[in-house]
Design a protein around this motif. Structure first.
Motif, short mmCIF file in Angstrom:
data_model
loop_
_atom_site.label_atom_id
_atom_site.label_comp_id
_atom_site.label_asym_id
_atom_site.label_seq_id
_atom_site.Cartn_x
_atom_site.Cartn_y
_atom_site.Cartn_z
N VAL A 87 -42.11 -18.37 10.31
CA VAL A 87 -40.82 -19.07 10.44
C VAL A 87 -40.16 -19.21 9.08
N GLN A 104 -34.61 -20.56 9.43
CA GLN A 104 -34.28 -21.25 10.68
C GLN A 104 -33.12 -20.59 11.42
N VAL A 129 -34.40 -17.54 13.14
CA VAL A 129 -35.31 -17.91 14.22
C VAL A 129 -34.53 -18.26 15.47
#
Length: 403
Positions: free
Chosen positions: A370, A375, A378
């Motif tokens: 991750v 983010q 993701v």
């Protein structure tokens, strides 16, 4: 009514044609002709069923559009077609080996997209193969990175020593399914010496870069960067990189027991392993999803070996032999890994199902996937994952890996 008449006439002609062949066989004592008719009918039924499955829109699932709505990109001049109708060819059939010779030549392709842990899984499978022996106690001849096979499948000859000279120094590698090339490759990798030869290949889909020095017939293409997964899956170049699976299987199956081991790794980890490729995670994900479509089509159309009726491929959920999957419980990890080895050996029809050192070289990734992706990426990739439901990973015998 006219349709019924046409069907009846067509059916009558088939019956008359079959009767003539059976009469001809009886007159000459060629019972193999009758056997051919029976096997031909079974093969037609199999392909009819496969083609029906292939046409179903639900096969693609999620937000993927029907591939029939995407035009197949034009082939370059002189390119190898996706499929060739050679039914009218007058070339004599090559001499095929006996059943024993075919069984003594096993080609295992570890099939998966880039990032599916081919390099980690290969030593496990190779160790399991080297743990085998025939009924006379003779160890299997296990080969990985066989130069002749890689030349045949991918056209590789750069940095491969004198492999081109072995095949007559052609300026370009012949097509994957060229009959002379196939027979030459088989003679190199599986000599008829009474030994069991096991060839393992694991090139990913796709494989290599657009400027890769290795002599692929088809390299990674820059125009893939602007394609949707469906467009890529319907492009000629992607269906031939690193090789054409349909041509490979059809050309080699008369000579070898071809098996496929399908690898699936969790999607976010798969993309994170090459996060900087193809300009970044989102575009790389589009390309990987396109190749997942290509692989799924092939697997759905090739579920059983046409010679033996056995399963042609099996599925390995890579995360299920990760220690972290079991919260590092040593007992559960060992049981899961032993079960995976047992299933693999059973699928391959290998006699020894245990292997105490198969995981000696296994190193589990400790990367923060991750963190590598970020983010924002993701979030995009999780949307991409939703579109894969029902498409990848494939389902087999009720077993389904997590996406």
């Amino acid at each position: 009514m006219s349709t019924n008449i046409v069907l009846k006439i067509s059916s009558s002609r088939r019956v008359m044609h079959k009767q003539r062949l059976i009469f001809f066989a009886a007159a000459l004592g060629l019972t193999s002709v009758v056997l051919f008719i029976s096997s031909h009918r079974r093969a037609n039924a199999f392909y009819t069923h496969s083609n029906t499955q292939h046409r179903q829109l639900s096969f693609f699932g999620g937000s993927f559009s029907d591939p029939k709505t995407v035009s197949l990109r034009a082939q370059p001049y002189g390119a190898i077609p996706l499929a060739v109708d050679d039914s009218s060819a007058s070339v004599a059939s090559p001499p095929y080996p006996s059943a024993e010779q075919r069984n003594n030549c096993q080609i295992i392709y570890v099939l998966g997209v880039e990032g599916a842990t081919h390099h980690g899984f290969l030593p496990i499978l190779e160790s399991l193969a080297r743990n085998q022996a025939d009924v006379n106690g003779l160890p299997y001849d296990v080969q990985y990175n066989a130069k002749a096979l890689r030349y045949g499948l991918f056209g590789w000859y750069n940095n491969q020593g004198d492999i081109r000279r072995v095949f007559g120094n052609p300026q370009q590698a012949p097509p994957v399914d060229d009959p002379t090339l196939v027979q030459n490759v088989i003679s190199q990798i599986c000599p008829n010496d009474g030994k069991k030869h096991v060839l393992i290949e694991d090139n990913s889909f796709p494989c290599g870069q657009s400027d890769d020095p290795r002599s692929y017939r088809i390299h990674r293409q820059q125009d893939w960067l602007g394609m949707s997964p469906e467009e890529l899956a319907n492009s000629w170049s992607a269906n031939n990189q690193p090789t054409n699976l349909y041509q490979f299987y059809d050309a080699y199956r008369p000579y070898a027991d071809v098996k496929f081991v399908v690898l699936h790794r969790p999607f976010l980890e798969t993309i994170a392993s090459h996060a900087k490729w193809d300009t970044g995670p989102a575009v790389h994900s589009n390309i990987i999803r396109g190749f997942m479509l290509i692989l799924r089509r092939f697997l759905d159309a090739h579920q059983f070996d046409m010679a033996t009726g056995e399963r042609l491929w099996t599925l390995v959920c890579v995360e299920k032999h990760f220690a972290k999957f079991y919260d590092y419980n040593d007992v559960q990890v060992t049981e899961a890994r032993n079960a995976m080895l047992y299933n693999l050996a059973s699928f391959m029809k290998w006699p020894t199902k245990e292997c105490h050192h198969c995981f000696d070289s296994w190193h589990e990734s400790t990367k923060d996937h991750v963190g590598i992706l970020g983010q924002t990426n993701v979030g995009v990739l999780k949307d991409h994952m939703q579109s894969l439901r029902g498409v990848w990973p494939p389902l087999i015998n009720g077993q389904q890996c997590g996406i």
